[in-house]
Design a protein around this motif. Sequence first.
Motif, PDB file in Angstrom:
ATOM      1  N   LEU A 184      -1.642  20.431 -11.292  1.00 25.29           N
ATOM      2  CA  LEU A 184      -2.269  20.395 -12.633  1.00 25.29           C
ATOM      3  C   LEU A 184      -3.521  19.644 -12.415  1.00 25.29           C
ATOM      4  N   SER A 185      -4.620  20.111 -12.728  1.00 28.51           N
ATOM      5  CA  SER A 185      -5.903  19.271 -12.807  1.00 28.51           C
ATOM      6  C   SER A 185      -7.078  20.130 -13.603  1.00 28.51           C
ATOM      7  N   THR A 186      -8.141  19.398 -13.760  1.00 31.35           N
ATOM      8  CA  THR A 186      -9.331  19.876 -14.815  1.00 31.35           C
ATOM      9  C   THR A 186      -9.556  21.352 -14.558  1.00 31.35           C
ATOM     10  N   TYR A 187     -10.095  22.061 -15.421  1.00 30.22           N
ATOM     11  CA  TYR A 187     -10.580  23.282 -15.391  1.00 30.22           C
ATOM     12  C   TYR A 187     -11.967  23.491 -16.091  1.00 30.22           C
ATOM     13  N   ASN A 188     -12.522  24.538 -15.714  1.00 24.66           N
ATOM     14  CA  ASN A 188     -13.819  24.679 -16.115  1.00 24.66           C
ATOM     15  C   ASN A 188     -13.867  25.512 -17.648  1.00 24.66           C
ATOM     16  N   GLN A 189     -13.000  25.956 -18.164  1.00 25.73           N
ATOM     17  CA  GLN A 189     -12.867  27.008 -19.345  1.00 25.73           C
ATOM     18  C   GLN A 189     -13.433  26.136 -20.686  1.00 25.73           C
TER      19      GLN A 189
END
Length: 476
Positions: free
Chosen positions: A351-356
């Motif tokens: 689980l990590s940061t995402y660009n949406q």
Amino acid sequence: MRKRSDLIAVLCILFLAFSMAVKTFTVNGENVEADVVSGEFLIGVREMNETLIASVEKNGFEVVKRIDQINVLVVKARNGVSVGASIKSLLDSQSIRYIEPNYIVKMTPMNVVEVIEDKGLQTSQESRSSPNDPFWFTDPLFGIGQWNMRVIDADKAWGVEKGNHTVIVAVIDTGVRRTHHDLDANYIAIGYDWVNDDNDPDDDNGHGTHVAGIIAAETDNGYGIAGLAQVSIMAEKVLNERGYGTVDNLILGIIHAADSGADILNLSLGTYEYSSALEDAVNYAYDKGCVMIAAVGNDNTDRPHYPAALSKVIAVASTYGEPNDVRAPYSNYGSWVTVSAPGGYEGYYVLSTYNQSDDAFAYVYGTSQATPHVSGLAALYKSLHPTATNKEVEEAIERGIEDKGKEGWDELYGYGRVNAYRTLVTIPVTSVGGEGEIVYLQGRLNQPVYLALLTSLVAVALLTVKKALNLHLPRK
């Protein structure tokens, strides 16, 4: 002379084939395209000068880029030019070191399981010594939180070092969403977008943002996830919205990151085609002190994946599971693997940061996710030991591993799976030069110090023996 002429003829035929068709090779019984940019080549020269450039252009090529740091020209064949004859003519010159196609590079496949958002989630209070980021202990989908950080003892490592913003990690990828609420405090705007040729390496894919969060999401901010190192991250966008790029742009990203002062380069991408120009770029960055860390690939093959398979790059394989993680079945393997790290699989996703959005997080797995764990660890070690060389950083990571698979180095796990705490508490071994002599100290060493020193020396001795005896490590 006859042998040289025959060699030139063979090379011409090969390069002509490259310029007219897409080559394929087999991975797991399936044909995989090794794309090249049609009609584009990288020419390595011994010395960059205008006379040489004029000769290249005279032979029917347009020079589209100059990479002076490594003496490489990127050229495109003009319409109607006989590529084979032009290459033969150029190879007759002693000024040319090599000519190769401009290969396509790709991110290692991004396996997105689910995307969620953190908007005001409550912080877990299970342990005062653990970070207060809400996804550390649990998460909405699987309920296991950041297993990947726990299995490498990240929380214990933070008792030794949390990171320093003087250390810079370059994410060479699809870009980074710099406004993400779990990244913005650690992002520095000194990178470049080589795909769109501008100063804004924003992420239009999501891959680079996910990688960046594993390395340096803000920790103990009561929000989202905990990144491994509180250091500075910069972005070099070399892949487009589909995760594709070219070797020449990858080279430019590597060189620019090195020239911008990056200490660690994360490369969760690659190609199965060897490139002399790419190795020149890696050597350039290495000589500037950079630690380069790359994904081995997700195709369960021992075919070398570049840049990971280059000798000056740390090649990272993938594991999954807690507390006893094992090799992820998709992870590539071979004599060129250095270490392994959590990359996720089957219920154990990273689980990590995402660009949406600025609050988006994604569950993903792959060697692309394993690699930034090692980059973050390298950044922690560099924060603790600012004068450590790239070679010393790599050796510390190798000394601090937890052995997996066969005893010692093996082609599935490399030296083993990284452990953040063990790497940081390993006593650095450095050379300060000069002539040695035996000096007898008055009194005795403090017992804990003595034991720590003895343990470290034994570990170094074992690592040296492993490297010397066998271990099938032609890359070392």
